[in-house]
Design a protein around this motif. Sequence first.
Motif, PDB file in Angstrom:
ATOM      1  N   THR A  76     -23.140   8.579  24.218  1.00  0.00           N
ATOM      2  CA  THR A  76     -22.519   9.239  23.133  1.00  0.00           C
ATOM      3  C   THR A  76     -23.410   9.604  21.887  1.00  0.00           C
ATOM      4  OG1 THR A  76     -20.304   8.183  23.183  1.00  0.00           O
ATOM      5  CG2 THR A  76     -20.694   8.830  21.240  1.00  0.00           C
ATOM      6  N   HIS A 182     -15.206  12.773  14.846  1.00  0.00           N
ATOM      7  CA  HIS A 182     -14.270  13.452  16.211  1.00  0.00           C
ATOM      8  C   HIS A 182     -14.269  14.845  16.078  1.00  0.00           C
ATOM      9  CE1 HIS A 182     -13.132   9.194  15.798  1.00  0.00           C
ATOM     10  NE2 HIS A 182     -13.075   9.225  17.273  1.00  0.00           N
ATOM     11  N   PHE A 199     -11.726  10.731  23.670  1.00  0.00           N
ATOM     12  CA  PHE A 199     -12.445   9.595  23.043  1.00  0.00           C
ATOM     13  C   PHE A 199     -11.706   8.181  22.857  1.00  0.00           C
ATOM     14  CE2 PHE A 199     -12.782  13.422  20.447  1.00  0.00           C
ATOM     15  CZ  PHE A 199     -14.065  13.743  20.361  1.00  0.00           C
ATOM     16  N   ALA A 234     -17.447   5.085  16.372  1.00  0.00           N
ATOM     17  CA  ALA A 234     -17.304   5.875  17.231  1.00  0.00           C
ATOM     18  C   ALA A 234     -18.418   6.990  17.648  1.00  0.00           C
ATOM     19  CB  ALA A 234     -15.881   6.892  16.844  1.00  0.00           C
ATOM     20  N   LEU A 239     -17.122   8.462  22.923  1.00  0.00           N
ATOM     21  CA  LEU A 239     -17.082   9.774  23.615  1.00  0.00           C
ATOM     22  C   LEU A 239     -16.817   9.359  25.247  1.00  0.00           C
ATOM     23  CD1 LEU A 239     -16.697  12.712  23.742  1.00  0.00           C
ATOM     24  CD2 LEU A 239     -19.087  13.011  24.507  1.00  0.00           C
TER      25      LEU A 239
END
Length: 449
Positions: A76, A182, A199, A234, A239
């Motif tokens: 990611t 996101h 996600f 995240a 991802l």
Amino acid sequence: MLYSTTTVPVRGHARPLLQRELHHRLDVLARAHRVPGAQLVLDTGSELVSVHVGTADAATGAPFTADTAVPLGSLTKPYTAALVLLLAEDGDLDLDDRVADHLSELRESGEVTIRQLLSHTSGLPTGVDSDAAARTTAARYLSAVGAAGDALFPPGSDFSYSNAGYVAAGRLVETVTGMSWHEAVDALLLESLGTVPAFLGKAAPARPVAAGHALNTATGRVRPVRQNLAPLEAPAGALQASAVDLHALGLALADRSEALPPAVAAAMRRPEAAAHPGALADGWGLGAALYRQDGRLWCGHDGNAQGTSCHLRVDPDSGLVVAFTGNAGAATALWRDLAEDLERTIGVRVPAMVAPTGPDHPVALPECAGTYANGGLRYHVALEPEGSPTLSVDGDLPIPLLCYPDLSVELVDPGTGRREPGGRFHRDPATGAIDRMQISGRTARRVAA
């Protein structure tokens, strides 16, 4: 274990023999390594082949398809780096800005710059584990890791792989754009790459997703495992994407698509002077790992979530792109075997991992014994009765170490005896005493003998 196998020519006319051989080898290796499912995309510039085998979820038997998204883990990070670089390209920030000027929670981090976040040269510790991160906020998390007393080294002077640095990069994106990470990565990057977003932690993805898997050694069965990434992490690992999606990123890094401006791709694959990642890679750019192989400098990244292993390699000179995903921890070993097969198949050696340096014979290094710290992580180097060192991390079972005259070390798998590059110890230039160690790309300061 249920296996289904499919070969899909994605573009152009690949040699049928090449398609069949890659398909067969991926199938054989997946079975041998007990990996439920895997995907491979190979793009030589003139031929493009996508193959996938097996099941996406061993519990349900859902088939792996070319569109199945796999938790990418740290793969990611190049997406987050590209997102920050796009903002810099638009003039919304400067890579040499102090991070503290944008994020008040990192006001104690001093002169750490955005460039240093992306190249892991900030000196920030790696951050707490996901379970602890899930119990706090991003602001409190960054305030804790950015404390001046926890800095591993002066900013811009060394390398230490840091999830916290990419949590900060994600917060930076949110501050500049007014969107969540996101939303921003989807609108500003994934859409241009042609990647349908998926996600971890988000309900009802718009595409099939794979589970990660682990082998139960007691029963001999492969079982799905739970992903435990904290929401605030995240930007460092949330991802989910397929090998086809990774291939699209690889094309952009090789200047073979318009998804990234050439200046952004160049910054990602240009070596940063202070970035010496040791066992992780041969160098680092702004978001991409760099690998030297046969006189060429490849770029890419590796990623491991819970029970997955994903890899991207790009040769910018030739435009060759290799993308791989596997939905088990054992897929890392599968990837390495597959890279050897690719050398025989296409005549190109793909750098699956950093090659051992091959120094002299191991030596005794009793002065390395002690405790080293990276934030809350504790690395303990102990000496066995005969003098050989072992390494334990946060009280885990010790792993044998082999030390060499140049202070590099290898890790020895206790079960198989297999040796792998581990990192190195560092001496204080002023005193000559060992004051730091770097293991698997993470630096730790010595806190006790």
